[in-house]
Design a protein around this motif. Structure first.
Motif, PDB file in Angstrom:
ATOM      1  N   CYS A  19      57.842  95.632   7.996  1.00  0.00           N
ATOM      2  CA  CYS A  19      57.019  96.855   7.981  1.00  0.00           C
ATOM      3  C   CYS A  19      56.772  97.312   6.544  1.00  0.00           C
ATOM      4  N   ALA A  20      57.842  97.292   5.752  1.00  0.00           N
ATOM      5  CA  ALA A  20      57.690  97.671   4.351  1.00  0.00           C
ATOM      6  C   ALA A  20      56.765  96.712   3.618  1.00  0.00           C
ATOM      7  N   LEU A  21      56.852  95.422   3.952  1.00  0.00           N
ATOM      8  CA  LEU A  21      55.974  94.444   3.297  1.00  0.00           C
ATOM      9  C   LEU A  21      54.514  94.699   3.629  1.00  0.00           C
ATOM     10  N   VAL A  22      54.231  95.038   4.885  1.00  0.00           N
ATOM     11  CA  VAL A  22      52.850  95.337   5.290  1.00  0.00           C
ATOM     12  C   VAL A  22      52.328  96.556   4.529  1.00  0.00           C
ATOM     13  N   LEU A  23      53.153  97.604   4.443  1.00  0.00           N
ATOM     14  CA  LEU A  23      52.717  98.805   3.733  1.00  0.00           C
ATOM     15  C   LEU A  23      52.501  98.529   2.243  1.00  0.00           C
ATOM     16  N   ARG A  24      53.352  97.709   1.659  1.00  0.00           N
ATOM     17  CA  ARG A  24      53.178  97.402   0.233  1.00  0.00           C
ATOM     18  C   ARG A  24      51.947  96.535   0.004  1.00  0.00           C
ATOM     19  N   GLU A  25      51.670  95.621   0.910  1.00  0.00           N
ATOM     20  CA  GLU A  25      50.451  94.821   0.784  1.00  0.00           C
ATOM     21  C   GLU A  25      49.216  95.707   0.939  1.00  0.00           C
ATOM     22  N   ALA A  26      49.275  96.671   1.875  1.00  0.00           N
ATOM     23  CA  ALA A  26      48.164  97.608   2.030  1.00  0.00           C
ATOM     24  C   ALA A  26      48.017  98.481   0.789  1.00  0.00           C
ATOM     25  N   SER A  27      49.137  98.905   0.213  1.00  0.00           N
ATOM     26  CA  SER A  27      49.085  99.683  -1.019  1.00  0.00           C
ATOM     27  C   SER A  27      48.482  98.871  -2.157  1.00  0.00           C
ATOM     28  N   ARG A  28      48.856  97.613  -2.257  1.00  0.00           N
ATOM     29  CA  ARG A  28      48.293  96.760  -3.304  1.00  0.00           C
ATOM     30  C   ARG A  28      46.795  96.565  -3.088  1.00  0.00           C
ATOM     31  N   SER A  29      46.391  96.443  -1.837  1.00  0.00           N
ATOM     32  CA  SER A  29      44.971  96.288  -1.542  1.00  0.00           C
ATOM     33  C   SER A  29      44.182  97.517  -1.977  1.00  0.00           C
ATOM     34  N   VAL A  30      44.734  98.702  -1.717  1.00  0.00           N
ATOM     35  CA  VAL A  30      44.050  99.927  -2.119  1.00  0.00           C
ATOM     36  C   VAL A  30      44.070 100.090  -3.632  1.00  0.00           C
ATOM     37  N   ALA A  31      45.216  99.823  -4.253  1.00  0.00           N
ATOM     38  CA  ALA A  31      45.349 100.032  -5.696  1.00  0.00           C
ATOM     39  C   ALA A  31      44.422  99.119  -6.485  1.00  0.00           C
ATOM     40  N   THR A  32      44.301  97.860  -6.055  1.00  0.00           N
ATOM     41  CA  THR A  32      43.448  96.904  -6.771  1.00  0.00           C
ATOM     42  C   THR A  32      42.039  96.834  -6.217  1.00  0.00           C
ATOM     43  N   MET A  33      41.772  97.567  -5.118  1.00  0.00           N
ATOM     44  CA  MET A  33      40.456  97.561  -4.471  1.00  0.00           C
ATOM     45  C   MET A  33      40.026  96.140  -4.133  1.00  0.00           C
ATOM     46  N   THR A  34      40.960  95.398  -3.530  1.00  0.00           N
ATOM     47  CA  THR A  34      40.688  94.029  -3.115  1.00  0.00           C
ATOM     48  C   THR A  34      41.204  93.830  -1.695  1.00  0.00           C
ATOM     49  N   THR A  35      40.706  92.814  -1.053  1.00  0.00           N
ATOM     50  CA  THR A  35      41.199  92.395   0.257  1.00  0.00           C
ATOM     51  C   THR A  35      41.804  91.008   0.120  1.00  0.00           C
ATOM     52  N   SER A  36      42.860  90.766   0.899  1.00  0.00           N
ATOM     53  CA  SER A  36      43.549  89.486   0.815  1.00  0.00           C
ATOM     54  C   SER A  36      44.093  89.113   2.175  1.00  0.00           C
ATOM     55  N   GLN A  37      44.204  87.816   2.394  1.00  0.00           N
ATOM     56  CA  GLN A  37      44.787  87.336   3.639  1.00  0.00           C
ATOM     57  C   GLN A  37      46.282  87.588   3.699  1.00  0.00           C
ATOM     58  N   ALA A  38      46.897  87.927   2.562  1.00  0.00           N
ATOM     59  CA  ALA A  38      48.335  88.208   2.567  1.00  0.00           C
ATOM     60  C   ALA A  38      48.655  89.394   3.472  1.00  0.00           C
ATOM     61  N   LEU A  39      47.765  90.365   3.549  1.00  0.00           N
ATOM     62  CA  LEU A  39      47.987  91.506   4.436  1.00  0.00           C
ATOM     63  C   LEU A  39      47.951  91.063   5.889  1.00  0.00           C
ATOM     64  N   ASP A  40      47.035  90.178   6.248  1.00  0.00           N
ATOM     65  CA  ASP A  40      46.971  89.681   7.627  1.00  0.00           C
ATOM     66  C   ASP A  40      48.213  88.857   7.974  1.00  0.00           C
ATOM     67  N   PHE A  41      48.672  88.041   7.033  1.00  0.00           N
ATOM     68  CA  PHE A  41      49.875  87.253   7.279  1.00  0.00           C
ATOM     69  C   PHE A  41      51.099  88.147   7.445  1.00  0.00           C
ATOM     70  N   ALA A  42      51.200  89.169   6.587  1.00  0.00           N
ATOM     71  CA  ALA A  42      52.334  90.089   6.693  1.00  0.00           C
ATOM     72  C   ALA A  42      52.302  90.848   8.014  1.00  0.00           C
ATOM     73  N   LEU A  43      51.102  91.228   8.459  1.00  0.00           N
ATOM     74  CA  LEU A  43      50.980  91.933   9.736  1.00  0.00           C
ATOM     75  C   LEU A  43      51.369  91.025  10.894  1.00  0.00           C
ATOM     76  N   ALA A  44      50.989  89.747  10.834  1.00  0.00           N
ATOM     77  CA  ALA A  44      51.370  88.799  11.884  1.00  0.00           C
ATOM     78  C   ALA A  44      52.882  88.605  11.905  1.00  0.00           C
ATOM     79  N   ASP A  45      53.517  88.491  10.736  1.00  0.00           N
ATOM     80  CA  ASP A  45      54.974  88.353  10.685  1.00  0.00           C
ATOM     81  C   ASP A  45      55.664  89.591  11.254  1.00  0.00           C
ATOM     82  N   MET A  46      55.121  90.770  10.964  1.00  0.00           N
ATOM     83  CA  MET A  46      55.718  91.993  11.492  1.00  0.00           C
ATOM     84  C   MET A  46      55.638  92.021  13.011  1.00  0.00           C
ATOM     85  N   ASN A  47      54.492  91.673  13.559  1.00  0.00           N
ATOM     86  CA  ASN A  47      54.349  91.673  15.017  1.00  0.00           C
ATOM     87  C   ASN A  47      55.269  90.654  15.676  1.00  0.00           C
TER      88      ASN A  47
END
Length: 497
Positions: free
Chosen positions: A361-389
Motif C-alpha cells: 500500500c505504501a509503495l502504491v502511494l509513493r509511486e502515485a506521489s512520484r507520478s504527481v511530483a514529476t508529472m509523468t505516468t509509468s507502468q510501475a504504478l500499475d505493477f505496484a497496484l497489481a502486487d497490492m491487490n
C-alpha cells in the motif's frame, strides 16, 4: 532619642526608649526596601530578556523552515518603497495629484504571498473600483438633475439598495469563492463616491485620479510579486498533494508496524515512530489549504508545466480521495494504540500478511506521489497496484482460515481474543480499497493535465543512446579517428582480463 529608667510598684526599673516623631522607619529598613526594589527590577529585566530571546528563536525558526517568508517581507517593503516615490517626487506627485496615498494603500491590501493571491486581489480591486465608480457617477448624474430636494434620497436609496444586493451576493458559493474581496471593495468604493459626490465638486476628475493611483498600486504589486522570487499557488498545491501522499504512505506502514511490534499491552508511551504514524493528520487537516490554493491557482497565468487551463480542481478530488483513506488509517492507528490488544501469538499468525499488504500500500502511494511530483505516468504504478491487490487476496484467504485454525489448534475462546486482530486486518483491507480510489483520482489528473509517459521517455533515451553508439559524432577539431564506443567491450583481450 531619650532613654529613661522608672520603677513600677517598687520593683525593678523599666527601660523605655523615646523615638522622635517621624523617625519610625530606620535606615536599615530603607536599605532593605531599596534592595528588594532593585531585585524586582533585575528579575523583570531578566524575564523580559528571556521572552525576547524566545521570541527571536521562534522568528528564526519560522524563517529557517521556509526562507520564502522572509523574502515575502522584503518584497512587500520593496513594493511600498517603489510606490512611495509617487508621493515623494514632485513630478510624479503632480501627475497623480493628492490621491497618491491610494497607491500605497492598494499595495498594503493587495500584496499577497502567492502570485495567484496577488492577481486575485488585484483583479477584484480593479474590477470593483471601476464598476462601482461608473455606477456612482451615473447615480450622481441622475441625482444632480433630479433637484436639490430629491438628491439626498436618491443617493441614500442607491447606497441602501446596492449595498444590500452586493452583501447578499456574498452568500452565493461561486461569488464567495472567487469575488468575495471584490464585492467588499465594490460596497466601499460605491459608498465613498456616492456620498462624497454630494459635497465634492469635480467628482469625475477625483474619480479618474483615484482609479489611476489604484491602477499604479496594482501594477506595482504584480510586477514585484511575479518578477522577484515568485511563489506560485499552483506549484504549492502540486507539492502539497505529493507530500501528503508520502506522509500517508509512511503512516500506513508505521501503524501496522506499531500494532505488531512486541510491546507491553499497558504501555501508554508513544512509540519512536509516532510522528511518522501520525502523518495522516496532515492529510486530514489540509482541506482548507487545498481549497484556498486551488481557487487562487486559477487566477495565475501559465508558467512552467502548468498551462492556461491546468486542472487545479482535480487536485481537490485527489485530496478528497486521500482523506477518505486517511480516515481508515486514523482508525487503524487507534487500534494500534489501544490498551486492549490481542495476544502476541495470535497476532503473529497474520503479522506477515498484514506487513506485506502495508508495504505494498505504501509503495502504491509513493509511486502515485512520484507520478504527481514529476508529472509523468509509468507502468510501475500499475505493477505496484497489481502486487497490492494480490497481497490483499492472500491476506483475505488467511483471514478466512484463521478462525477455524484457532478453534482447532487452541480453543474456541481464542477466536474471541483475536477479534481486534480481525478488526485491524479488515481496516487494512479497506485502506487498500480506498487507495484504489486515490490511484483513480491520480489517473484522472494525469489525463486532464497531460502528464507525459516516463516509459516512453526512457525508451526514447535508450534509442537515442543506441543511435549515438552506432553513428558517433566526431569532434571536427580533433585529429583522432572515429571509433565505436562499444568496441572495447567486444575486444577479446579485455574480456580475458
Amino acid at each position: 532619642m531619650e532613654m529613661a529608667a522608672t520603677a513600677k510598684n517598687g520593683g525593678a526599673p523599666e527601660w523605655r526608649v523615646t523615638v522622635p516623631e517621624g523617625a519610625s522607619v530606620t535606615v536599615e529598613h530603607e536599605r532593605c526596601r531599596a534592595a528588594r526594589a532593585w531585585a524586582w527590577l533585575v528579575s523583570c529585566v531578566v524575564a523580559l530578556g528571556a521572552k525576547v530571546s524566545g521570541f527571536g528563536k521562534r522568528l528564526w525558526k519560522i524563517g529557517a523552515d521556509d526562507p520564502r517568508r522572509a523574502v515575502h517581507g522584503l518584497k512587500v517593503g520593496l513594493a511600498l518603497s517603489l510606490v512611495s516615490l509617487f508621493y515623494y517626487m514632485r513630478p510624479l506627485y503632480d501627475g497623480v495629484g493628492g490621491t497618491a496615498m491610494w497607491a500605497i494603500m492598494t499595495v498594503v491590501v493587495v500584496f499577497e504571498y502567492t502570485v495567484g493571491g496577488c492577481v486575485y486581489k488585484g483583479f477584484n480591486r480593479a474590477a470593483a473600483t471601476v464598476s462601482a465608480g461608473a455606477i456612482a457617477l451615473g447615480v450622481h448624474w441622475i441625482a444632480v438633475h433630479a433637484g436639490d430636494e430629491l438628491e439626498p434620497f436618491i443617493r441614500s436609496g442607491s447606497v441602501f439598495l446596492l449595498a444590500s444586493i452586493a452583501t447578499f451576493s456574498r452568500f452565493i458559493p461561486t461569488v464567495k469563492a472567487r469575488f468575495d474581496y471584490g464585492v467588499t471593495i465594490f460596497i466601499l468604493t460605491y459608498s465613498l463616491v456616492a456620498v462624497s459626490g454630494y459635497r465634492v465638486e469635480a467628482l469625475l476628475a477625483m474619480a479618474q485620479r483615484r482609479v489611476c493611483t489604484i491602477a499604479i498600486g496594482i501594477f506595482m504589486c504584480l510586477a514585484v510579486c511575479v518578477l522577484v522570487c515568485p511563489v506560485w499557488a499552483g506549484q504549492e498545491l502540486h507539492r502539497l498533494t505529493a507530500r501528503n501522499m508520502d506522509k500517508l504512505a509512511g503512516a500506513v506502514e508505521a501503524c501496522v508496524e506499531d500494532y505488531f511490534a512486541d510491546k507491553p499491552a499497558d504501555d501508554g508511551k508513544q512509540q519512536p515512530d509516532s510522528g511518522k504514524a501520525e502523518g495522516y493528520k496532515c492529510v486530514l487537516n489540509s482541506k482548507a489549504s487545498e481549497d484556498s490554493q486551488a481557487n487562487l491557482a486559477r487566477w495565475e497565468p501559465a508558467h512552467g508545466r502548468f498551462g492556461f487551463r491546468h486542472p487545479y480542481a482535480q487536485y481537490k478530488n485527489v485530496g478528497a480521495a486521500m482523506r477518505h483513506c486517511a480516515y481508515c488509517v486514523e482508525a487503524l492507528s487507534g487500534c494500534a494504540r489501544s490498551e486492549i490488544q490481542a495476544p502476541g501469538h495470535v497476532k503473529r499468525r497474520l503479522a506477515g500478511g498484514c506487513a506485506s499488504v502495508a508495504a505494498r500500500c505504501a509503495l502504491v502511494l509513493r509511486e502515485a506521489s512520484r507520478s504527481v511530483a514529476t508529472m509523468t505516468t509509468s507502468q510501475a504504478l500499475d505493477f505496484a497496484l497489481a502486487d497490492m491487490n494480490a497481497a490483499v487476496q492472500d491476506l483475505q484467504s488467511d483471514l478466512r482460515a484463521l478462525p477455524s485454525k484457532l478453534a482447532e489448534e487452541e480453543s474456541p475462546a481464542a477466536v474471541l481474543d483475536a477479534v481486534q486482530l480481525f478488526t485491524v486486518t479488515s481496516l487494512l483491507i479497506e485502506v487498500s480499497t480506498r487507495i484504489d480510489g486515490v490511484v483513480d483520482a491520480v489517473d484522472a489528473l494525469a489525463s486532464l493535465a497531460g502528464f507525459r509517459s516516463a516509459d516512453v521517455d526512457v525508451d526514447d533515451e535508450a534509442s537515442e543512446t543506441e543511435t549515438k553508439v552506432k553513428h558517433p559524432v566526431s569532434d571536427p577539431d580533433s585529429d583522432e579517428p572515429q571509433r565505436n564506443t562499444l568496441s572495447r567491450f567486444n575486444r577479446p583481450d579485455l574480456d580475458r582480463n
